[in-house]
Design a protein around this motif. Sequence first.
Motif, PDB file in Angstrom:
ATOM      1  N   UNK A  57       0.857  -1.181   0.000  1.00 53.12           N
ATOM      2  CA  UNK A  57       0.000   0.000   0.000  1.00 53.12           C
ATOM      3  C   UNK A  57       0.896   1.234   0.000  1.00 53.12           C
ATOM      4  N   UNK A  58       0.419   2.310  -0.632  1.00 56.09           N
ATOM      5  CA  UNK A  58       1.162   3.569  -0.654  1.00 56.09           C
ATOM      6  C   UNK A  58       0.181   4.724  -0.838  1.00 56.09           C
ATOM      7  N   UNK A  59       0.433   5.813  -0.127  1.00 57.16           N
ATOM      8  CA  UNK A  59      -0.373   7.019  -0.258  1.00 57.16           C
ATOM      9  C   UNK A  59       0.237   7.957  -1.293  1.00 57.16           C
ATOM     10  N   UNK A  60      -0.616   8.753  -1.926  1.00 54.95           N
ATOM     11  CA  UNK A  60      -0.135   9.859  -2.752  1.00 54.95           C
ATOM     12  C   UNK A  60       0.483  10.904  -1.818  1.00 54.95           C
ATOM     13  N   UNK A  61       1.293  11.814  -2.342  1.00 53.48           N
ATOM     14  CA  UNK A  61       1.931  12.813  -1.482  1.00 53.48           C
ATOM     15  C   UNK A  61       0.955  13.630  -0.626  1.00 53.48           C
TER      16      UNK A  61
END
Length: 103
Positions: free
Chosen positions: A60-64
């Motif tokens: 999983x990764x968030x946008x900035x």
Amino acid sequence: AFRGTTQPKTGVKSVALTSDGRYIASACSGVADYEIRLWETATHKQVAGFIGHQNGVNCVAFSPDGSTLVSGSDDRTVKVWDVAALLAQNALKPKPVADKVAP
């Protein structure tokens, strides 16, 4: 530590923190519902769940800006989730806004 939460007792595959430190997303292996959980760091409570993968979620990764979450799964898909809209409507179990299936 997030103690007393509803996180299943399985291996955590991936976690991501928003750039402002307000939310953590977690993905676990061996979870039958393949849910990604969104936690509020201040309260240590789950505030949302993302369901849509058909197999274990690996990353999983968030946008900035933290408004979007991306997840990758053993089901060979990448999903893009609209976190901002989910939190604005205060609803659980959203559907992904986009899917990409690996060839």
